[in-house]
Design an enzyme around this catalytic site. Structure first.
Site, PDB file in Angstrom:
ATOM      1  N   SER A 135       5.705   8.312  -9.606  1.00 26.57           N
ATOM      2  CA  SER A 135       6.353   8.038 -10.896  1.00 26.57           C
ATOM      3  C   SER A 135       7.278   9.161 -11.347  1.00 26.57           C
ATOM      4  O   SER A 135       6.988  10.350 -11.152  1.00 26.57           O
ATOM      5  CB  SER A 135       5.261   7.845 -11.948  1.00 26.57           C
ATOM      6  OG  SER A 135       5.811   7.901 -13.237  1.00 26.57           O
ATOM      7  N   GLU A 137       7.382  10.096 -14.218  1.00 26.43           N
ATOM      8  CA  GLU A 137       6.613  10.893 -15.181  1.00 26.43           C
ATOM      9  C   GLU A 137       6.253  12.252 -14.606  1.00 26.43           C
ATOM     10  O   GLU A 137       5.985  13.200 -15.342  1.00 26.43           O
ATOM     11  CB  GLU A 137       5.316  10.147 -15.557  1.00 26.43           C
ATOM     12  CG  GLU A 137       5.464   9.126 -16.654  1.00 26.43           C
ATOM     13  CD  GLU A 137       5.762   9.751 -18.009  1.00 26.43           C
ATOM     14  OE1 GLU A 137       6.717   9.288 -18.656  1.00 26.43           O
ATOM     15  OE2 GLU A 137       5.065  10.694 -18.414  1.00 26.43           O
ATOM     16  N   TYR A 159      -2.048  11.310 -16.901  1.00 29.79           N
ATOM     17  CA  TYR A 159      -1.522  10.314 -15.956  1.00 29.79           C
ATOM     18  C   TYR A 159      -0.580  10.976 -14.959  1.00 29.79           C
ATOM     19  O   TYR A 159      -0.698  10.798 -13.741  1.00 29.79           O
ATOM     20  CB  TYR A 159      -0.794   9.217 -16.738  1.00 29.79           C
ATOM     21  CG  TYR A 159       0.078   8.312 -15.890  1.00 29.79           C
ATOM     22  CD1 TYR A 159      -0.474   7.249 -15.176  1.00 29.79           C
ATOM     23  CD2 TYR A 159       1.460   8.516 -15.816  1.00 29.79           C
ATOM     24  CE1 TYR A 159       0.337   6.414 -14.401  1.00 29.79           C
ATOM     25  CE2 TYR A 159       2.263   7.692 -15.055  1.00 29.79           C
ATOM     26  CZ  TYR A 159       1.707   6.639 -14.347  1.00 29.79           C
ATOM     27  OH  TYR A 159       2.504   5.828 -13.582  1.00 29.79           O
TER      28      TYR A 159
HETATM   29  P1  NAP Z   1       0.560  -2.418 -14.491  1.00 30.65           P
HETATM   30  O1  NAP Z   1       1.304  -3.641 -14.911  1.00 30.65           O
HETATM   31  O2  NAP Z   1      -0.181  -1.621 -15.500  1.00 30.65           O
HETATM   32  O3  NAP Z   1      -0.466  -2.861 -13.332  1.00 30.65           O
HETATM   33  C1  NAP Z   1      -1.482  -2.010 -12.897  1.00 30.65           C
HETATM   34  C2  NAP Z   1      -2.327  -2.747 -11.884  1.00 30.65           C
HETATM   35  O4  NAP Z   1      -3.379  -1.876 -11.425  1.00 30.65           O
HETATM   36  C3  NAP Z   1      -3.034  -4.001 -12.455  1.00 30.65           C
HETATM   37  O5  NAP Z   1      -3.060  -4.988 -11.461  1.00 30.65           O
HETATM   38  C4  NAP Z   1      -4.445  -3.494 -12.714  1.00 30.65           C
HETATM   39  O6  NAP Z   1      -5.416  -4.508 -12.697  1.00 30.65           O
HETATM   40  C5  NAP Z   1      -4.613  -2.577 -11.514  1.00 30.65           C
HETATM   41  N1  NAP Z   1      -5.713  -1.623 -11.633  1.00 30.65           N
HETATM   42  C6  NAP Z   1      -5.967  -0.779 -12.662  1.00 30.65           C
HETATM   43  N2  NAP Z   1      -7.053  -0.034 -12.395  1.00 30.65           N
HETATM   44  C7  NAP Z   1      -7.510  -0.431 -11.174  1.00 30.65           C
HETATM   45  C8  NAP Z   1      -8.610  -0.059 -10.367  1.00 30.65           C
HETATM   46  N3  NAP Z   1      -9.487   0.884 -10.753  1.00 30.65           N
HETATM   47  N4  NAP Z   1      -8.771  -0.673  -9.164  1.00 30.65           N
HETATM   48  C9  NAP Z   1      -7.921  -1.640  -8.780  1.00 30.65           C
HETATM   49  N5  NAP Z   1      -6.875  -2.057  -9.514  1.00 30.65           N
HETATM   50  C10 NAP Z   1      -6.667  -1.452 -10.695  1.00 30.65           C
HETATM   51  O7  NAP Z   1       1.540  -1.394 -13.736  1.00 30.65           O
HETATM   52  P2  NAP Z   1       2.999  -1.661 -13.123  1.00 30.65           P
HETATM   53  O8  NAP Z   1       4.003  -1.439 -14.180  1.00 30.65           O
HETATM   54  O9  NAP Z   1       2.970  -2.901 -12.330  1.00 30.65           O
HETATM   55  O10 NAP Z   1       3.118  -0.402 -12.145  1.00 30.65           O
HETATM   56  C11 NAP Z   1       2.646  -0.463 -10.795  1.00 30.65           C
HETATM   57  C12 NAP Z   1       2.396   0.957 -10.289  1.00 30.65           C
HETATM   58  O11 NAP Z   1       3.607   1.704 -10.346  1.00 30.65           O
HETATM   59  C13 NAP Z   1       1.377   1.759 -11.088  1.00 30.65           C
HETATM   60  O12 NAP Z   1       0.707   2.597 -10.180  1.00 30.65           O
HETATM   61  C14 NAP Z   1       2.230   2.589 -12.030  1.00 30.65           C
HETATM   62  O13 NAP Z   1       1.532   3.759 -12.381  1.00 30.65           O
HETATM   63  C15 NAP Z   1       3.410   2.871 -11.134  1.00 30.65           C
HETATM   64  N6  NAP Z   1       4.699   3.074 -11.805  1.00 30.65           N
HETATM   65  C16 NAP Z   1       5.148   2.167 -12.703  1.00 30.65           C
HETATM   66  C17 NAP Z   1       6.394   2.344 -13.287  1.00 30.65           C
HETATM   67  C18 NAP Z   1       6.939   1.359 -14.278  1.00 30.65           C
HETATM   68  O14 NAP Z   1       7.896   1.719 -14.982  1.00 30.65           O
HETATM   69  N7  NAP Z   1       6.425   0.134 -14.333  1.00 30.65           N
HETATM   70  C19 NAP Z   1       7.181   3.465 -12.938  1.00 30.65           C
HETATM   71  C20 NAP Z   1       6.681   4.363 -11.998  1.00 30.65           C
HETATM   72  C21 NAP Z   1       5.445   4.146 -11.414  1.00 30.65           C
HETATM   73  P3  NAP Z   1      -5.786  -5.352 -14.045  1.00 30.65           P
HETATM   74  O15 NAP Z   1      -4.781  -6.472 -14.085  1.00 30.65           O
HETATM   75  O16 NAP Z   1      -7.182  -5.795 -13.768  1.00 30.65           O
HETATM   76  O17 NAP Z   1      -5.660  -4.397 -15.200  1.00 30.65           O
HETATM   77  N1  GDD Z   2       4.203   2.704 -25.423  1.00 31.16           N
HETATM   78  C1  GDD Z   2       4.890   3.123 -26.523  1.00 31.16           C
HETATM   79  N2  GDD Z   2       4.568   2.592 -27.742  1.00 31.16           N
HETATM   80  N3  GDD Z   2       5.867   4.041 -26.355  1.00 31.16           N
HETATM   81  C2  GDD Z   2       6.555   4.421 -27.462  1.00 31.16           C
HETATM   82  C3  GDD Z   2       6.279   3.904 -28.732  1.00 31.16           C
HETATM   83  C4  GDD Z   2       5.233   2.958 -28.880  1.00 31.16           C
HETATM   84  O1  GDD Z   2       4.932   2.482 -29.962  1.00 31.16           O
HETATM   85  N4  GDD Z   2       7.149   4.471 -29.606  1.00 31.16           N
HETATM   86  C5  GDD Z   2       7.929   5.295 -28.918  1.00 31.16           C
HETATM   87  N5  GDD Z   2       7.573   5.283 -27.610  1.00 31.16           N
HETATM   88  C6  GDD Z   2       8.163   6.121 -26.550  1.00 31.16           C
HETATM   89  C7  GDD Z   2       7.134   6.933 -25.776  1.00 31.16           C
HETATM   90  O2  GDD Z   2       6.746   8.083 -26.522  1.00 31.16           O
HETATM   91  C8  GDD Z   2       7.917   7.242 -24.497  1.00 31.16           C
HETATM   92  O3  GDD Z   2       8.695   8.394 -24.696  1.00 31.16           O
HETATM   93  C9  GDD Z   2       8.835   6.043 -24.337  1.00 31.16           C
HETATM   94  O4  GDD Z   2       8.779   5.301 -25.571  1.00 31.16           O
HETATM   95  C10 GDD Z   2       8.434   5.115 -23.182  1.00 31.16           C
HETATM   96  O5  GDD Z   2       7.063   4.806 -23.326  1.00 31.16           O
HETATM   97  P1  GDD Z   2       6.356   3.686 -22.409  1.00 31.16           P
HETATM   98  O6  GDD Z   2       7.122   2.428 -22.469  1.00 31.16           O
HETATM   99  O7  GDD Z   2       4.917   3.664 -22.782  1.00 31.16           O
HETATM  100  O8  GDD Z   2       6.583   4.225 -20.917  1.00 31.16           O
HETATM  101  P2  GDD Z   2       6.365   5.682 -20.269  1.00 31.16           P
HETATM  102  O9  GDD Z   2       7.736   6.207 -19.974  1.00 31.16           O
HETATM  103  O10 GDD Z   2       5.449   6.519 -21.060  1.00 31.16           O
HETATM  104  O11 GDD Z   2       5.606   5.327 -18.911  1.00 31.16           O
HETATM  105  C11 GDD Z   2       6.046   4.233 -18.094  1.00 31.16           C
HETATM  106  O12 GDD Z   2       7.002   4.688 -17.154  1.00 31.16           O
HETATM  107  C12 GDD Z   2       6.492   5.624 -16.192  1.00 31.16           C
HETATM  108  C13 GDD Z   2       7.681   6.019 -15.297  1.00 31.16           C
HETATM  109  O13 GDD Z   2       8.436   7.006 -15.902  1.00 31.16           O
HETATM  110  C14 GDD Z   2       4.808   3.639 -17.419  1.00 31.16           C
HETATM  111  O14 GDD Z   2       5.177   2.439 -16.762  1.00 31.16           O
HETATM  112  C15 GDD Z   2       4.231   4.588 -16.380  1.00 31.16           C
HETATM  113  O15 GDD Z   2       3.189   3.928 -15.650  1.00 31.16           O
HETATM  114  C16 GDD Z   2       5.354   4.991 -15.419  1.00 31.16           C
HETATM  115  O16 GDD Z   2       4.869   5.888 -14.445  1.00 31.16           O
END
Ligand code: NAP
Ligand code: GDD
Length: 370
Positions: A135, A137, A159
């Site tokens: 990520s 992050e 995280y």
């Molecule tokens: P998500 O929608 O939160 O999905 C997370 C998945 O992990 C869900 O299927 C969840 O199952 C499963 N899970 C959670 N804990 C588990 C455990 N202990 N054992 C097995 N499965 C488990 O996340 P996403 O947005 O699809 O992201 C996919 C991956 O990419 C994650 O690793 C996230 O950290 C990473 N990532 C995401 C982003 C982004 O912007 N979306 C960016 C960078 C990296 P349930 O449905 O049962 O909760």
């Molecule tokens: N969730 C959330 N809720 N975020 C908020 C809010 C709120 O009410 N208000 C402001 N924010 C700001 C957060 O402080 C952060 O700076 C930004 O919006 C994005 O927050 P999220 O959408 O929760 O995403 P994230 O950037 O913290 O994390 C996501 O992206 C990562 C990749 O950079 C997640 O998908 C992570 O799993 C992923 O790794």
């Protein structure tokens, strides 16, 4: 013979898009689903095939990243050519409330899976490739933008610390044991299937409900944070491409454009001819103890080596999410108009909807941290 993929996190946003992609390429897809007292397969229900049908290519298995024995068994049973580790406690703010759990799933869980993959390869003699969902992050407070594969990490949340651990374990398995293991360092990617407590979806859900008179306020935290938001459907293509190369490597996947939360509000409410300033309120509970102010990726390496390019701009992504959430809100409106109570997530209720939250919903502790 058809290739086989094993996906952890198949019920999540990315898991559902990756499953669509791989099924479209003729793969057999094995997905790991956590046991839950409620159904969690909503995002992949449209892909599910009854096991009694012919040519069933999507297979679901119970499993958990915390369960090393189960992961070893799954590797033997499913015999995958490719393993995609997408499972995670993926909410950054929640990781401050549950740091040890987050580390156990994201860091140690990944190590358990890597060990299961290595043992399977060594015992079976079969080649297997591994993708780790790393990520942006991990860059944390390193605001030297744009961030590339060469930018040092400075994680700012439990995280992100756990993701850094998993990132290095993945590289160590490549270097120590010759495993074909890749890190995709993905910047934020969203879609209509995005979890409702991430900021983009929280905004598009609220804006459309406000438009239809189902909600009257939206509570948010830091509006100045900037993110590089792309479309999840594009990003799963990059995951697959990484595992098709001759050599394993790590890649940044991003659009290169970044926008503030404020700009996303402009865009989303603008699609509905609304002024967000009339509805958005500040709630300190949505601030993080340590924030990541700026993420903007440099995906030049993915462009050059994988020929990968994002196809959706932030404005197009926002419009796609608003359109989908408007359809959802219209269904809710129809139910309300027909005199039926609607079952909305607590987060939405908490944001000032009508009717106010029930005492039962208000007692859910998890809601305080999203
Ligand atoms: P998500 O929608 O939160 O999905 C997370 C998945 O992990 C869900 O299927 C969840 O199952 C499963 N899970 C959670 N804990 C588990 C455990 N202990 N054992 C097995 N499965 C488990 O996340 P996403 O947005 O699809 O992201 C996919 C991956 O990419 C994650 O690793 C996230 O950290 C990473 N990532 C995401 C982003 C982004 O912007 N979306 C960016 C960078 C990296 P349930 O449905 O049962 O909760
Ligand atoms: N969730 C959330 N809720 N975020 C908020 C809010 C709120 O009410 N208000 C402001 N924010 C700001 C957060 O402080 C952060 O700076 C930004 O919006 C994005 O927050 P999220 O959408 O929760 O995403 P994230 O950037 O913290 O994390 C996501 O992206 C990562 C990749 O950079 C997640 O998908 C992570 O799993 C992923 O790794």
């Amino acid at each position: 013979m058809a290739r086989r993929a094993l996906i952890t996190g198949i019920t999540g946003q990315d898991g559902s898009y990756l499953t669509e992609l791989l099924l479209g390429k003729g793969y057999h897809v094995h997905g790991v689903v956590r046991r839950s007292s409620v159904f969690t397969t909503e995002r992949i229900d449209h892909l599910y095939q009854d096991r009694h049908e012919t040519d069933v290519r999507l297979h679901l298995h119970y499993g958990d990243l915390l369960d090393a024995t189960g992961l070893h068994r799954l590797m033997t049973e499913t015999q995958p050519d490719e393993v995609y580790n997408l499972a995670a406690q993926s909410h950054v703010r929640t990781s401050f409330d549950q740091p040890v759990y987050t580390a156990e799933v994201v860091a140690v869980g990944t190590l358990k899976l890597l060990e299961a993959v290595r043992d399977y390869r060594d015992l079976s003699g079969r080649a297997v490739r591994f993708y780790q969902a790393s990520s942006s992050e991990m860059y944390g407070s390193n605001s030297q933008a744009p961030q590339s594969e060469r930018t040092p990490f400075h994680p700012r949340s439990p995280y992100a610390c756990a993701k850094v651990h998993a990132y290095w374990q993945t590289i160590n398995h490549r270097e120590a044991y010759g495993l074909f293991a890749c890190n995709g360092i993905l910047f934020n990617h969203e879609s209509p299937r995005r979890g409702e407590t991430f900021v983009t979806r929280k905004i598009t859900r609220a804006a459309t409900r406000i438009k239809l008179g189902l909600q009257n306020a939206l509570y948010l935290g830091n509006l100045d944070a900037k993110r590089d938001w792309g479309f999840a459907g594009d990003y799963v293509e990059a995951m697959w491409l990484m595992l098709q190369q001759d050599e394993p490597d790590d890649f940044v996947v991003a659009t290169g454009q970044c926008h503030s939360v404020r700009e996303f509000l402009d865009e989303a409410f603008g699609c509905l001819d609304l002024d967000w300033r009339r509805y958005v309120r500040f709630d300190a509970r949505y601030l993080r103890p340590t924030e990541v102010n700026l993420l903007q990726g440099d995906a030049a390496k993915a462009r050059e080596r994988l020929a990968w390019r994002p196809t959706v701009t932030m404005a197009e992504l926002c419009r796609m999410m608003v359109d989908a959430d408007l359809r959802l809100a219209q269904r809710e409106r129809a139910l309300v108009d027909a005199g039926h109570p609607i079952d909305v997530p607590y987060e939405t209720l908490e944001s000032g909807s009508i009717p106010p939250p029930s005492p039962k919903a208000a007692s859910q502790p998890v809601a305080a941290s999203k």
